[in-house]
Design an enzyme around this catalytic site. Structure first.
Site, PDB file in Angstrom:
ATOM      1  N   CYS A   1       0.842  -1.203   0.000  1.00  0.00           N
ATOM      2  CA  CYS A   1       0.000   0.000   0.000  1.00  0.00           C
ATOM      3  C   CYS A   1       0.882   1.259   0.000  1.00  0.00           C
ATOM      4  CB  CYS A   1      -0.993  -0.039   1.154  1.00  0.00           C
ATOM      5  SG  CYS A   1      -2.376   1.132   0.946  1.00  0.00           S
TER       6      CYS A   1
ATOM      7  N   HIS B   1      -3.882  -4.571  -0.231  1.00  0.00           N
ATOM      8  CA  HIS B   1      -3.467  -5.239   1.004  1.00  0.00           C
ATOM      9  C   HIS B   1      -3.569  -6.753   0.815  1.00  0.00           C
ATOM     10  CE1 HIS B   1      -3.200  -1.743   3.702  1.00  0.00           C
ATOM     11  NE2 HIS B   1      -4.141  -1.227   2.913  1.00  0.00           N
TER      12      HIS B   1
ATOM     13  N   GLU C   1      -2.800  -9.119   2.772  1.00  0.00           N
ATOM     14  CA  GLU C   1      -3.238  -9.791   3.996  1.00  0.00           C
ATOM     15  C   GLU C   1      -4.745  -9.671   4.213  1.00  0.00           C
ATOM     16  OE1 GLU C   1      -2.733  -5.528   5.328  1.00  0.00           O
ATOM     17  OE2 GLU C   1      -1.814  -6.858   3.831  1.00  0.00           O
TER      18      GLU C   1
END
Length: 202
Positions: free
Chosen positions: A79, A181, A183
């Site tokens: 990011c 992102h 994750e």
């Protein structure tokens, strides 16, 4: 061990937990020696570009990052962490970045919703890149008001569409950046994170 650089502006906990779920040892740290001795390093980021660079400067981590790049340590920017890899940003004024890649961070401009937030399709540009082995594409999770105007088109590994083509993954040799992102991006994001953590990126 995978070091997650702690400079006060990242989703350290979520990235660390995602790596641990994948079976990797990960640690958030701002210690230069620990970061430089790590097998792989992640630079996460949430917030403003200028503040992030100032925090990195105060913690004397900018030369550490350059040393990591020079010594060939696999490196991932997530990011804002991806945006910091570029030359500069226009976010709240002009700010110099790390200058690892050539390009400038610009604000989305148009009669549409900003920030670009939510799930969007990943368009893989370099299907033979080792990062994408076993990955056909899919949707990943974005949250950003600024995007990178990339000068070196050869580093564009994947894009997404948000009223224009937006760089989603950039990479050259052992350095990777992801605007989204991973994750928080379900199975596709976890697969990409797994590929990085295994060192299968170059």
């Amino acid at each position: 061990m995978i070091a997650i650089i702690d400079y006060g502006m990242g989703n350290l906990h979520s990235v660390q937990k995602a790596l641990e779920r994948l079976g990797f040892e990960a640690k958030a740290t701002d210690g230069a020696k620990e970061i430089l001795s790590a097998d792989k390093v992640i630079l996460p980021g949430v917030g403003a570009f200028g503040d992030a660079m100032e925090n990195l400067r105060k913690k004397e981590l900018i030369p550490v990052i350059h040393q990591l790049i020079e010594q060939g340590t696999p490196f991932l920017g997530i990011c804002l962490g991806m945006q910091l890899l570029f030359d500069s940003s226009e976010e709240h004024g002009y700010h110099q970045g790390l200058g690892i890649f050539r390009g400038h961070v610009k604000r989305f401009a148009g009669d549409y919703k900003i920030p670009h937030m939510g799930w969007n399709e990943l368009n893989i540009q370099q299907k033979d890149h080792p990062l994408f082995a076993g990955i056909e594409g899919g949707h990943v999770y974005f949250v950003h008001s600024y995007y990178v105007d990339v000068e070196e088109k050869s580093i564009l590994l994947a894009t997404t569409d948000y009223y224009q083509e937006v760089p989603a993954i950039v990479g050259k040799n052992h350095v990777i950046g992801m605007q989204f992102h991973p994750e928080k991006s379900g199975q596709v994001g976890m697969k990409l994170l797994d590929r990085f953590a295994k060192g299968e990126i170059a």
